[in-house]
Design an enzyme around this catalytic site. Structure first.
Site, PDB file in Angstrom:
ATOM      1  N   LEU A 262      -9.617  -6.041   2.300  1.00 32.31           N
ATOM      2  CA  LEU A 262      -8.548  -6.854   1.733  1.00 32.31           C
ATOM      3  C   LEU A 262      -8.045  -6.180   0.460  1.00 32.31           C
ATOM      4  O   LEU A 262      -8.809  -5.935  -0.467  1.00 32.31           O
ATOM      5  CB  LEU A 262      -9.070  -8.257   1.408  1.00 32.31           C
ATOM      6  CG  LEU A 262      -8.087  -9.190   0.705  1.00 32.31           C
ATOM      7  CD1 LEU A 262      -6.924  -9.550   1.628  1.00 32.31           C
ATOM      8  CD2 LEU A 262      -8.808 -10.454   0.223  1.00 32.31           C
ATOM      9  N   VAL A 263      -6.754  -5.887   0.412  1.00 35.67           N
ATOM     10  CA  VAL A 263      -6.191  -5.113  -0.695  1.00 35.67           C
ATOM     11  C   VAL A 263      -5.896  -6.020  -1.880  1.00 35.67           C
ATOM     12  O   VAL A 263      -5.231  -7.055  -1.747  1.00 35.67           O
ATOM     13  CB  VAL A 263      -4.909  -4.388  -0.256  1.00 35.67           C
ATOM     14  CG1 VAL A 263      -4.339  -3.570  -1.425  1.00 35.67           C
ATOM     15  CG2 VAL A 263      -5.185  -3.480   0.941  1.00 35.67           C
TER      16      VAL A 263
ATOM     17  N   LYS B  62      -3.651  -4.647  14.072  1.00 38.42           N
ATOM     18  CA  LYS B  62      -4.264  -3.462  13.481  1.00 38.42           C
ATOM     19  C   LYS B  62      -5.153  -2.740  14.497  1.00 38.42           C
ATOM     20  O   LYS B  62      -5.204  -1.499  14.525  1.00 38.42           O
ATOM     21  CB  LYS B  62      -5.072  -3.835  12.237  1.00 38.42           C
ATOM     22  CG  LYS B  62      -4.227  -4.447  11.121  1.00 38.42           C
ATOM     23  CD  LYS B  62      -3.011  -3.590  10.793  1.00 38.42           C
ATOM     24  CE  LYS B  62      -2.112  -4.241   9.770  1.00 38.42           C
ATOM     25  NZ  LYS B  62      -0.875  -3.462   9.511  1.00 38.42           N
TER      26      LYS B  62
ATOM     27  N   VAL C  89       0.833  -1.204   0.000  1.00 34.52           N
ATOM     28  CA  VAL C  89       0.000   0.000   0.000  1.00 34.52           C
ATOM     29  C   VAL C  89       0.866   1.251   0.000  1.00 34.52           C
ATOM     30  O   VAL C  89       0.593   2.222  -0.724  1.00 34.52           O
ATOM     31  CB  VAL C  89      -0.946  -0.007   1.219  1.00 34.52           C
ATOM     32  CG1 VAL C  89      -1.704   1.321   1.320  1.00 34.52           C
ATOM     33  CG2 VAL C  89      -1.924  -1.164   1.127  1.00 34.52           C
ATOM     34  N   GLY C  90       1.930   1.253   0.795  1.00 33.65           N
ATOM     35  CA  GLY C  90       2.813   2.417   0.850  1.00 33.65           C
ATOM     36  C   GLY C  90       3.395   2.780  -0.500  1.00 33.65           C
ATOM     37  O   GLY C  90       3.505   3.960  -0.854  1.00 33.65           O
TER      38      GLY C  90
ATOM     39  N   LYS D  94      12.491  -1.064  -6.890  1.00 30.95           N
ATOM     40  CA  LYS D  94      11.796  -0.106  -7.745  1.00 30.95           C
ATOM     41  C   LYS D  94      11.894   1.304  -7.187  1.00 30.95           C
ATOM     42  O   LYS D  94      12.106   2.272  -7.936  1.00 30.95           O
ATOM     43  CB  LYS D  94      10.325  -0.507  -7.893  1.00 30.95           C
ATOM     44  CG  LYS D  94      10.083  -1.730  -8.755  1.00 30.95           C
ATOM     45  CD  LYS D  94       8.594  -2.036  -8.850  1.00 30.95           C
ATOM     46  CE  LYS D  94       8.337  -3.271  -9.696  1.00 30.95           C
ATOM     47  NZ  LYS D  94       6.885  -3.596  -9.785  1.00 30.95           N
TER      48      LYS D  94
END
Length: 342
Positions: A188-189, A163, A17-18, A48
């Site tokens: 859920l990503v 979390k 996500v970051g 990357k």
């Protein structure tokens, strides 16, 4: 007239996500401090980011240790925003829970000591809100709900516990230090190469997937949309409290099968849901606050593998059905302390 964008820090930019938040910030013209926890060999995402740093003058990479308060301060220097995306790449257990909570406290305290800091956007999870003994008795589950810590420990839901506790600790310290903070509680990503780049967190989230599915609280969010919501939460001065963030609630067997296909090869076969009665389960999650934040958007492009589809975002009435939200009366200790955060 164009105004120069402020500097923003993404910590940990090497999380799935970051990384997408970092890309979104750069695309919008922000100067970005990519704070990375260096653990073991470099991941593809870290490689990357370092390649991007060589060609992108608005990107600077910082090595941090979330248990080293001073390394965080260095990364935050001159930044107006912090996007806090803590995640353990190797999965979760009871020891990692404590590590993540301590890290969240250090990060928020470092923000309190950074004069230029304007807002913290804290990445949390829907799993910090959905787990309790009687979840099936709740018609509406929204930002006022917190997962029951004792239930998470009993069921060894370490990801959900991490979390829950880290977000609560961040909120407690942010309020004590009078910091401007919002949290984004993500489903859920899913997104490009998620099975390869985010396998452990994905599987940690999915512990108890059958129960989430049957109780109407298994939800997914596209990583590009999630990153956009984070940035909007910073840019919109009216944002406050917690925001549930998801694109879809998985509540039919057909949708469950599609999710399995999306996460292949992490999930090689359809989960064995003990379905009784109708194959469609009631959706309990509500996103009224997020609806307001993104009300000017009606569609969003979601890419899964090589298939592109249009997904209606939160405008459907089944997600906002006009019901009066019920307050959680389960007696959890966290409700008293954090009830005003919604």
């Amino acid at each position: 007239m164009d105004h120069e964008k402020p500097a923003a820090c993404v910590l940990d930019a090497s999380t799935y996500v970051g990384f997408w938040i970092l890309k979104g910030l750069l695309n919008r013209g922000y100067t970005v401090h990519a704070a990375i926890q260096m653990k073991g060999s470099e991941t593809d995402i870290v490689k990357k980011i370092k390649e991007m740093e060589r060609v992108e003058e608005r990107l600077s990479v910082f090595s941090v240790d979330i248990l080293d308060y001073h390394s965080i301060l260095v990364a935050l220097k001159g930044c107006s925003a912090l996007f806090c995306c803590l995640d353990c790449p190797d999965g979760y257990d009871d020891l990692i829970v404590d590590l993540e909570v301590r890290g969240a406290i250090n990060v928020v305290e470092a923000c309190a000591q950074t004069d230029s800091m304007q807002k913290i956007v804290f990445t949390s999870s829907l799993t910090a809100a959905i787990w309790r003994e009687n979840i099936c008795s709740q018609t509406d589950v929204d930002e006022r709900f917190w997962s029951d810590q004792d239930f998470c420990r009993k069921m060894k839901l370490w990801y959900a516990l991490a979390k829950t506790l880290s977000e609560q600790a961040a909120w407690a310290l942010a309020m004590d230090r009078m910091l401007n903070m919002v949290s984004v509680n993500a489903g859920l990503v899913v997104g490009p190469a998620v099975a390869q780049q985010n396998p452990c967190s994905t599987m940690s989230y999915l512990k108890g997937a059958a129960e989430m599915f049957e109780n109407g609280v298994l939800a997914v969010v596209d990583v590009k949309f999630l990153a956009d919501v984070h940035i909007r939460a910073f840019e919109d001065s009216s944002t406050i409290g917690r925001y549930f963030c998801f694109n879809q609630i998985v509540h039919t067997e057909e949708e469950a099968v599609k999710l399995v296909e999306t996460l292949s090869p992490l999930l090689s076969s359809q989960p064995k849901y003990e379905c009784q009665g109708s194959e469609a389960y009631a959706e309990r999650l509500r996103t009224k606050k997020l609806n307001k934040l993104v009300e000017d958007f009606t569609t969003h492009v979601v890419s899964s593998n090589h298939d592109v589809c249009m997904v209606e975002i939160y405008s459907c009435q089944r997600c906002v059905n006009g019901r009066k939200d019920s307050w959680n009366k389960s007696g959890e200790g966290s409700v008293v302390v954090y009830g005003m955060i919604n």
